[in-house]
Design a protein around this motif. Structure first.
Motif, PDB file in Angstrom:
ATOM      1  N   GLY A  55       6.560  18.876  -5.708  1.00 53.14           N
ATOM      2  CA  GLY A  55       5.552  18.683  -6.747  1.00 53.14           C
ATOM      3  C   GLY A  55       5.019  17.059  -6.744  1.00 53.14           C
ATOM      4  N   LEU A  56       5.158  16.648  -5.677  1.00 51.69           N
ATOM      5  CA  LEU A  56       4.506  14.977  -5.475  1.00 51.69           C
ATOM      6  C   LEU A  56       2.821  15.406  -5.400  1.00 51.69           C
ATOM      7  CD1 LEU A  56       7.033  13.267  -3.552  1.00 51.69           C
ATOM      8  CD2 LEU A  56       6.490  13.039  -5.784  1.00 51.69           C
ATOM      9  N   PRO A  74       6.167  16.836 -10.534  1.00 49.62           N
ATOM     10  CA  PRO A  74       7.719  16.592 -10.185  1.00 49.62           C
ATOM     11  C   PRO A  74       8.667  17.244 -10.931  1.00 49.62           C
ATOM     12  CG  PRO A  74       6.593  14.453 -10.172  1.00 49.62           C
ATOM     13  CD  PRO A  74       5.741  15.638 -10.629  1.00 49.62           C
ATOM     14  N   ASN A  75       9.566  17.994 -10.592  1.00 55.20           N
ATOM     15  CA  ASN A  75      10.408  18.710 -11.453  1.00 55.20           C
ATOM     16  C   ASN A  75      12.000  18.837 -11.308  1.00 55.20           C
ATOM     17  OD1 ASN A  75      11.165  21.237  -9.818  1.00 55.20           O
ATOM     18  ND2 ASN A  75       9.087  20.937  -9.357  1.00 55.20           N
ATOM     19  N   ALA A  76      12.807  19.282 -12.205  1.00 57.26           N
ATOM     20  CA  ALA A  76      14.097  18.967 -12.304  1.00 57.26           C
ATOM     21  C   ALA A  76      14.832  20.112 -11.335  1.00 57.26           C
ATOM     22  CB  ALA A  76      14.680  19.470 -13.618  1.00 57.26           C
ATOM     23  N   PHE A  80      15.380  15.721  -3.568  1.00 55.58           N
ATOM     24  CA  PHE A  80      14.897  15.569  -1.730  1.00 55.58           C
ATOM     25  C   PHE A  80      15.455  14.505  -1.194  1.00 55.58           C
ATOM     26  CE2 PHE A  80      11.472  13.265  -3.688  1.00 55.58           C
ATOM     27  CZ  PHE A  80      10.839  12.494  -2.869  1.00 55.58           C
ATOM     28  N   LEU A  82      15.283  11.810   2.369  1.00 55.35           N
ATOM     29  CA  LEU A  82      14.514  11.567   3.525  1.00 55.35           C
ATOM     30  C   LEU A  82      15.256  11.046   4.716  1.00 55.35           C
ATOM     31  CD1 LEU A  82      11.353   9.992   1.733  1.00 55.35           C
ATOM     32  CD2 LEU A  82      11.815  12.197   2.070  1.00 55.35           C
ATOM     33  N   GLY A 100      19.253   9.107 -10.275  1.00 54.35           N
ATOM     34  CA  GLY A 100      18.661  10.433 -10.572  1.00 54.35           C
ATOM     35  C   GLY A 100      18.923  11.175 -11.962  1.00 54.35           C
ATOM     36  N   THR A 148      21.573  13.301  -4.567  1.00 54.36           N
ATOM     37  CA  THR A 148      20.502  14.478  -4.481  1.00 54.36           C
ATOM     38  C   THR A 148      21.260  15.482  -5.130  1.00 54.36           C
ATOM     39  OG1 THR A 148      19.641  13.883  -2.472  1.00 54.36           O
ATOM     40  CG2 THR A 148      19.271  15.794  -3.101  1.00 54.36           C
TER      41      THR A 148
END
Lengths: 256, 270
Positions: A55-56, A74-76, A80, A82, A100, A148
């Motif tokens: 959702g970025l 952005p959502n719950a 993610f 990297l 988070g 995460t």
């Protein structure tokens, strides 16, 4: 349905004012608990798919659904990770894992409990008070996975999380990640350029074409031991699958 | 982990001897310079009002303490150094963070910031005296102005280079704009902020000294111009030494704070 892309196209405007189509008319579904890898040549829009799922940013056309909700920011649901571990160097490992949870109104004591539980699951018990610089690259990636998983996402997005590691660490970490993910039963989308990695870890593989990226093939990996890539690794079928992907990527034509 | 804990103990011993060696060499050099200062000028027939010897300076220090109110002058200078440093760096940091959050205003203001940064700040001292008179205000303003820029520039630079992926991660975790600033951007800029403060601390002493030299009747800067007017070189020497001590103390305090704040950075291996 955990994740669905419905005819998603994403265009970017470059610095020189040109329009660049990163991905074109992408369609795919990922079922609950499934582990799906996306492979493709560099610059084919793999990371664009990930950013749209997180959702970025929004698709130019089409829609992305996560757990039957259209993604509009952005959502719950999504966690993610990297290639860079993105641990905050000024926080110790346990408060990095709590990071988070802080914006989600989880009480302090519960945050600590959940973080400690995830650290244990990711084999980092005893390192909670260490700072990131005191850990090895593999341990830092495990800490990032713990962070995460701590937000209890419905989908885990992994963007080349092993590509910065040396060959041995990579194998061990793939094994450790696969075990943890199988244990939690999380739906996972792995973005990678490593064909063997895709075969070892996934239930299904989506092959993207060069830019503008579209799905050119979908390969079901019919092998046991998804939770233990080290055991899958010795199976003769693995190289057949890798060869199949190789063909779809049309790599022979490029090899001179 | 056991191996990691045991290893430093082994290398510690040579490291400590090396540290002692540098300390001995440092102190030896100081002793040499002081001896040369004490005995060379008389040997070369240099008059006392040009280069007073170490003992002359110490005697003058005693006299200044008793008759010129040296303690008061020193404390006043120290106070305005710290005050100017605190106000200047606070303003620099706040404006640096604000500009760092707004690309538009940063672009609009950057040529003026650059111009002001290049302009010699000490040259403003006479102006400030014309505007505010012979009081503490001009020297405070010069100090604030001189301290302001290195802090501002360092913070702004750091805000520009905050890792975009970290910010995206914070966004994905639903952090608010304020939360991102507080939990990601501000801590990311700490190393640069501390570097800016260190530079600023050495400049603060210059700001106060210039302010006191140009106007006023208190502080070590005043003693320098007063001593200079009387051809009292020993007084000037003493004031310079005390100014250096003030600057050195401020710097040392900052280095200590920096070690505390930035404890999470791996120590550089020499």
């Amino acid at each position: 349905m955990a994740l669905e892309f419905r005819s998603v196209t994403k265009e970017f405007t470059t610095g020189t004012g040109q329009n660049l189509v990163a991905v074109n008319d992408i369609n795919f579904r990922v079922n609950e608990g499934e582990f799906v890898s996306v492979v493709g040549p560099s610059g084919c829009g793999k990371s664009t798919i990930l950013s749209m799922t997180a959702g970025l940013y929004q698709p130019t056309q089409g829609e992305v659904f996560v757990s039957d909700d259209r993604v509009s920011g952005p959502n719950a649901h999504v966690g993610f990770m990297l290639q860079k571990d993105l641990l905050l160097p000024w926080r110790n490992i346990v408060s990095n894992v709590e990071f988070g949870l802080e914006a989600r109104g989880v009480a302090k004591s519960e945050r600590r409990d959940r973080a400690m539980a995830e650290l244990k699951r990711c084999h980092l018990a005893g390192f909670e008070n260490h700072y990131p610089y005191q850990l090895s690259g593999g341990m830092r990636q495990r800490a990032a996975l713990a962070r995460t998983l701590a937000i209890k996402p419905e989908i885990v997005l992994l963007d080349e999380p092993f590509s910065a590691l040396d060959a041995q660490t990579k194998l061990l970490l793939q094994n450790s990640f696969a075990g943890t993910i199988a244990q939690t039963g999380k739906t996972t989308l792995l973005i990678t350029h490593d064909l063997a990695e895709a075969v070892l870890m996934s239930d299904r593989i989506l092959v993207l074409s060069e830019r503008p990226g579209t799905v050119v093939a979908e390969i079901k990996v019919d092998l046991p031991h998804r939770e233990e890539p080290l055991r899958r690794r010795v199976m003769p079928e693995v190289s057949d699958y890798a060869a199949q992907i190789f063909k779809h990527l049309k790599l022979e034509e490029k090899a001179i | 982990m056991e191996a990691g804990a045991a290893a430093p103990a082994k290398v510690n011993k040579p490291a400590m001897t090396a540290q002692r060696n540098t300390l001995v060499a440092s102190l030896g050099l100081l002793a040499l310079v002081l001896l040369a200062w004490q005995f060379l000028p008389p040997a070369l027939d240099v008059p006392k009002f040009i280069i007073p010897t170490v003992t002359d300076c110490l005697a003058e220090m005693k006299r200044m303490w008793a008759q010129e109110g040296l303690l008061g002058h020193t404390l006043s200078t120290a106070l305005y150094t710290v005050l100017g440093f605190a106000i200047g760096s606070l303003l620099g940091a706040v404006i640096g963070y604000l500009l760092g959050m707004s690309e538009f205003w940063e672009k609009v203001l950057s040529p003026y910031i650059l111009a002001l940064q290049i302009a010699p700040k000490v040259a403003f001292a006479p102006l400030f005296i014309m505007w505010f008179g012979y009081n503490a205000m001009p020297k405070l303003l010069v100090t604030v102005l001189i301290v302001f820029f290195p802090v501002l520039v360092n913070v702004l630079q750091a805000m520009r280079t905050v890792d975009r992926d970290l910010v995206n991660l914070a966004r994905a975790y639903n952090l608010s704009r304020w939360g991102i600033f507080l939990k990601v951007e501000m801590p990311s800029t700490m190393p640069n902020l501390m570097a800016g403060l260190r530079i600023a601390s050495t400049l603060a002493v210059i700001g106060v000294t210039v302010g006191e030299l140009v106007g006023g009747n208190t502080g070590l800067g005043f003693l320098i111009s007063y001593g200079g007017g009387q051809a009292n070189a020993a007084m000037v020497f003493n004031a310079i030494v005390l100014l250096t001590v003030i600057g050195f103390l401020l710097y040392t305090v900052l280095v200590r704070i920096e070690e505390r704040v930035l404890h999470y950075l791996p120590k550089a291996q020499h």
